[in-house]
Design a protein around this motif. Structure first.
Motif, mmCIF file in Angstrom:
data_model
loop_
_atom_site.group_PDB
_atom_site.id
_atom_site.type_symbol
_atom_site.label_atom_id
_atom_site.label_comp_id
_atom_site.label_asym_id
_atom_site.label_seq_id
_atom_site.Cartn_x
_atom_site.Cartn_y
_atom_site.Cartn_z
ATOM 1 N N GLU A 113 0.856 -1.189 0.000
ATOM 2 C CA GLU A 113 0.000 0.000 0.000
ATOM 3 C C GLU A 113 0.885 1.230 0.000
ATOM 4 N N VAL A 114 0.591 2.169 -0.904
ATOM 5 C CA VAL A 114 1.380 3.398 -1.016
ATOM 6 C C VAL A 114 0.466 4.590 -0.771
ATOM 7 N N ARG A 115 0.919 5.452 0.128
ATOM 8 C CA ARG A 115 0.206 6.692 0.431
ATOM 9 C C ARG A 115 1.145 7.866 0.198
ATOM 10 N N VAL A 116 0.579 8.973 -0.248
ATOM 11 C CA VAL A 116 1.324 10.224 -0.338
ATOM 12 C C VAL A 116 1.107 10.942 0.989
ATOM 13 N N LEU A 117 2.195 11.150 1.731
ATOM 14 C CA LEU A 117 2.094 11.833 3.023
ATOM 15 C C LEU A 117 2.078 13.345 2.838
ATOM 16 N N THR A 118 2.986 13.838 1.985
ATOM 17 C CA THR A 118 3.021 15.268 1.675
ATOM 18 C C THR A 118 3.501 15.442 0.241
ATOM 19 N N PRO A 119 3.057 16.459 -0.445
ATOM 20 C CA PRO A 119 1.965 17.349 -0.056
ATOM 21 C C PRO A 119 0.628 16.607 -0.162
ATOM 22 N N GLU A 120 -0.402 17.176 0.424
ATOM 23 C CA GLU A 120 -1.719 16.571 0.312
ATOM 24 C C GLU A 120 -2.129 16.548 -1.156
ATOM 25 N N LEU A 121 -2.691 15.417 -1.587
ATOM 26 C CA LEU A 121 -3.128 15.301 -2.979
ATOM 27 C C LEU A 121 -4.293 16.245 -3.241
ATOM 28 N N TRP A 127 1.030 -7.892 -9.871
ATOM 29 C CA TRP A 127 1.971 -7.910 -8.751
ATOM 30 C C TRP A 127 1.731 -9.175 -7.937
ATOM 31 N N ILE A 128 2.815 -9.884 -7.631
ATOM 32 C CA ILE A 128 2.761 -11.040 -6.739
ATOM 33 C C ILE A 128 3.890 -10.891 -5.723
ATOM 34 N N SER A 129 3.771 -11.588 -4.603
ATOM 35 C CA SER A 129 4.721 -11.391 -3.503
ATOM 36 C C SER A 129 6.105 -11.993 -3.756
ATOM 37 N N ALA A 130 6.317 -12.576 -4.927
ATOM 38 C CA ALA A 130 7.666 -13.016 -5.314
ATOM 39 C C ALA A 130 8.441 -11.877 -5.971
ATOM 40 N N MET A 131 7.774 -10.742 -6.229
ATOM 41 C CA MET A 131 8.411 -9.561 -6.827
ATOM 42 C C MET A 131 8.931 -8.656 -5.716
ATOM 43 N N THR A 132 9.951 -7.852 -6.052
ATOM 44 C CA THR A 132 10.400 -6.882 -5.059
ATOM 45 C C THR A 132 9.593 -5.594 -5.172
ATOM 46 N N ILE A 133 9.328 -5.015 -4.033
ATOM 47 C CA ILE A 133 8.670 -3.709 -3.982
ATOM 48 C C ILE A 133 9.568 -2.672 -4.651
ATOM 49 N N ALA A 134 10.879 -2.843 -4.470
ATOM 50 C CA ALA A 134 11.848 -1.894 -5.037
ATOM 51 C C ALA A 134 11.784 -1.826 -6.554
ATOM 52 N N SER A 135 11.543 -2.957 -7.221
ATOM 53 C CA SER A 135 11.559 -2.965 -8.689
ATOM 54 C C SER A 135 10.170 -2.819 -9.311
ATOM 55 N N THR A 136 9.135 -2.818 -8.499
ATOM 56 C CA THR A 136 7.773 -2.701 -9.028
ATOM 57 C C THR A 136 7.037 -1.523 -8.410
ATOM 58 N N THR A 137 6.776 -1.600 -7.134
ATOM 59 C CA THR A 137 5.904 -0.644 -6.456
ATOM 60 C C THR A 137 6.441 0.775 -6.498
ATOM 61 N N VAL A 138 7.721 0.962 -6.211
ATOM 62 C CA VAL A 138 8.268 2.335 -6.216
ATOM 63 C C VAL A 138 8.257 2.919 -7.630
ATOM 64 N N PRO A 139 8.744 2.202 -8.660
ATOM 65 C CA PRO A 139 8.632 2.772 -10.015
ATOM 66 C C PRO A 139 7.185 3.035 -10.433
ATOM 67 N N ALA A 161 4.760 3.839 -8.429
ATOM 68 C CA ALA A 161 4.326 5.033 -7.704
ATOM 69 C C ALA A 161 4.851 6.287 -8.388
ATOM 70 N N LEU A 162 6.097 6.237 -8.870
ATOM 71 C CA LEU A 162 6.651 7.373 -9.617
ATOM 72 C C LEU A 162 5.835 7.640 -10.879
ATOM 73 N N ASP A 163 5.459 6.585 -11.576
ATOM 74 C CA ASP A 163 4.638 6.723 -12.775
ATOM 75 C C ASP A 163 3.275 7.316 -12.407
ATOM 76 N N TRP A 164 2.665 6.820 -11.336
ATOM 77 C CA TRP A 164 1.363 7.331 -10.889
ATOM 78 C C TRP A 164 1.477 8.828 -10.604
ATOM 79 N N LEU A 165 2.529 9.225 -9.898
ATOM 80 C CA LEU A 165 2.703 10.638 -9.556
ATOM 81 C C LEU A 165 2.915 11.502 -10.792
ATOM 82 N N ALA A 166 3.650 10.999 -11.773
ATOM 83 C CA ALA A 166 3.826 11.744 -13.029
ATOM 84 C C ALA A 166 2.476 11.909 -13.727
ATOM 85 N N CYS A 167 1.675 10.853 -13.746
ATOM 86 C CA CYS A 167 0.339 10.934 -14.356
ATOM 87 C C CYS A 167 -0.560 11.884 -13.565
ATOM 88 N N TYR A 168 -0.432 11.862 -12.252
ATOM 89 C CA TYR A 168 -1.197 12.761 -11.384
ATOM 90 C C TYR A 168 -0.849 14.221 -11.691
#
Length: 150
Positions: free
Chosen positions: A60-68, A101-113, A115-122
């Motif tokens: 689960e990824v949340r944006v803490l700051t700034p508020e969306l 996404w499955i739990s055999a994947m790393t968060i580092a190579s999936t979730t963080v990138p 999230a960066l893509d989501w933020l760019a789209c946002y």
């Protein structure tokens, strides 16, 4: 045959190696869970993110700051591609129905990138009012899909 889930120690090590700006704030080896906080800058703004993960669940990824920012009256929703509750949304980063996404994947190579893509789209959505990130929109069983694949 499905790959074995990565342990919380493996996830923590991968995050530390790939995203050193994300500090593991809480690691519970017994519960196989962790929480990271770190800052990223996808394009125009910097964001502080929180990632929560328990082995066997979805990260689960949340944006803490700034508020969306919400855009009331926007045809794609006042804040598209997030899971409720509205006052504490988590980012919709992948389609659980498609097993992206499955739990055999790393968060580092999936979730963080992702999230960066989501933020760019946002950021683009804030400028244009159009979501360019793809995916199913609200009303297309996003929450149901998330719950049925856990």
């Amino acid at each position: 045959m499905m790959a074995a889930p990565l342990s919380i120690d493996e996830q923590v090590a991968a995050m530390k190696a790939t995203w050193p700006q994300f500090a593991a704030r809480r690691i519970d080896r017994r519960a196989q869970s962790a929480r990271w906080i770190g800052s990223v800058r996808p394009q125009y703004s910097s964001y502080s993110l929180e990632i929560r993960y328990e082995v066997g669940e979805f990260p689960e990824v949340r944006v803490l700051t700034p508020e969306l920012i919400r855009l009331p009256g926007n045809s794609e929703g006042q804040l598209p591609h997030v899971y409720p509750p509205a006052e504490d949304p988590t980012l919709c980063l992948f389609d659980p129905r498609e097993r992206e996404w499955i739990s055999a994947m790393t968060i580092a190579s999936t979730t963080v990138p992702w999230a960066l893509d989501w933020l760019a789209c946002y950021e683009l959505w804030l400028m244009t009012g159009r979501w360019t990130g793809g995916g199913r929109h609200a009303g297309q069983d996003l929450g149901e899909a998330r719950e049925t694949t856990r």
